[in-house]
Design a protein around this motif. Structure first.
Motif, PDB file in Angstrom:
ATOM      1  N   THR A   6     -15.190  19.992  -7.023  1.00 61.32           N
ATOM      2  CA  THR A   6     -15.903  19.511  -8.188  1.00 61.32           C
ATOM      3  C   THR A   6     -15.658  20.488  -9.323  1.00 61.32           C
ATOM      4  OG1 THR A   6     -17.601  18.539  -6.793  1.00 61.32           O
ATOM      5  CG2 THR A   6     -18.155  18.875  -9.099  1.00 61.32           C
ATOM      6  N   VAL A   7     -15.172  19.984 -10.412  1.00 64.09           N
ATOM      7  CA  VAL A   7     -14.933  20.825 -11.574  1.00 64.09           C
ATOM      8  C   VAL A   7     -16.240  20.951 -12.328  1.00 64.09           C
ATOM      9  CG1 VAL A   7     -13.646  21.054 -13.726  1.00 64.09           C
ATOM     10  CG2 VAL A   7     -12.552  20.056 -11.719  1.00 64.09           C
ATOM     11  N   THR A   8     -16.603  22.152 -12.667  1.00 68.82           N
ATOM     12  CA  THR A   8     -17.821  22.374 -13.444  1.00 68.82           C
ATOM     13  C   THR A   8     -17.459  23.095 -14.730  1.00 68.82           C
ATOM     14  OG1 THR A   8     -18.275  24.471 -12.338  1.00 68.82           O
ATOM     15  CG2 THR A   8     -19.298  22.493 -11.409  1.00 68.82           C
ATOM     16  N   THR A   9     -18.301  22.908 -15.717  1.00 70.11           N
ATOM     17  CA  THR A   9     -18.112  23.554 -17.000  1.00 70.11           C
ATOM     18  C   THR A   9     -19.374  24.330 -17.332  1.00 70.11           C
ATOM     19  OG1 THR A   9     -16.709  21.750 -17.748  1.00 70.11           O
ATOM     20  CG2 THR A   9     -17.633  23.162 -19.447  1.00 70.11           C
TER      21      THR A   9
END
Length: 99
Positions: A6-9
């Motif tokens: 999961t890409v998080t920012t």
């Protein structure tokens, strides 16, 4: 087993002090860290907003389409036979509200 990354920012936001304190109280009661609580709150908000927009679009479109003759006839029948459908007391209360 498939593992999805999961890409998080990361982001920084400014909140009024009173809102920040409310969020802190709520997330502590929920026993969640700040990021998880805000993610959940934002997801819930977006889901509710999307649902509300879909309902609004549905009713708006429905209002733009005139009732068919069958629907109009049913509405007239229902108005005339309300007592039979729901009993005398309920029909009388409904009739009084219309006055």
């Amino acid at each position: 087993m498939v593992i999805l990354d999961t890409v998080t920012t990361k982001t920084a936001i400014s909140l009024p002090d009173d809102l920040f304190r409310e969020i802190e109280r709520a997330r502590k009661r929920a026993k969640k860290d700040r990021s998880t609580w805000i993610q959940d709150a934002a997801s819930e908000y977006l889901k509710k907003r999307t649902q509300a927009e879909e309902e609004e679009a549905y009713f708006s479109a429905y209002e733009n389409v005139p009732l068919s003759e069958d629907e109009l006839a049913f509405d007239r029948w229902r108005s005339e036979h309300l007592a039979e459908l729901f009993g005398e007391d309920r029909a009388n209360r409904s009739a009084k509200k219309k006055r």
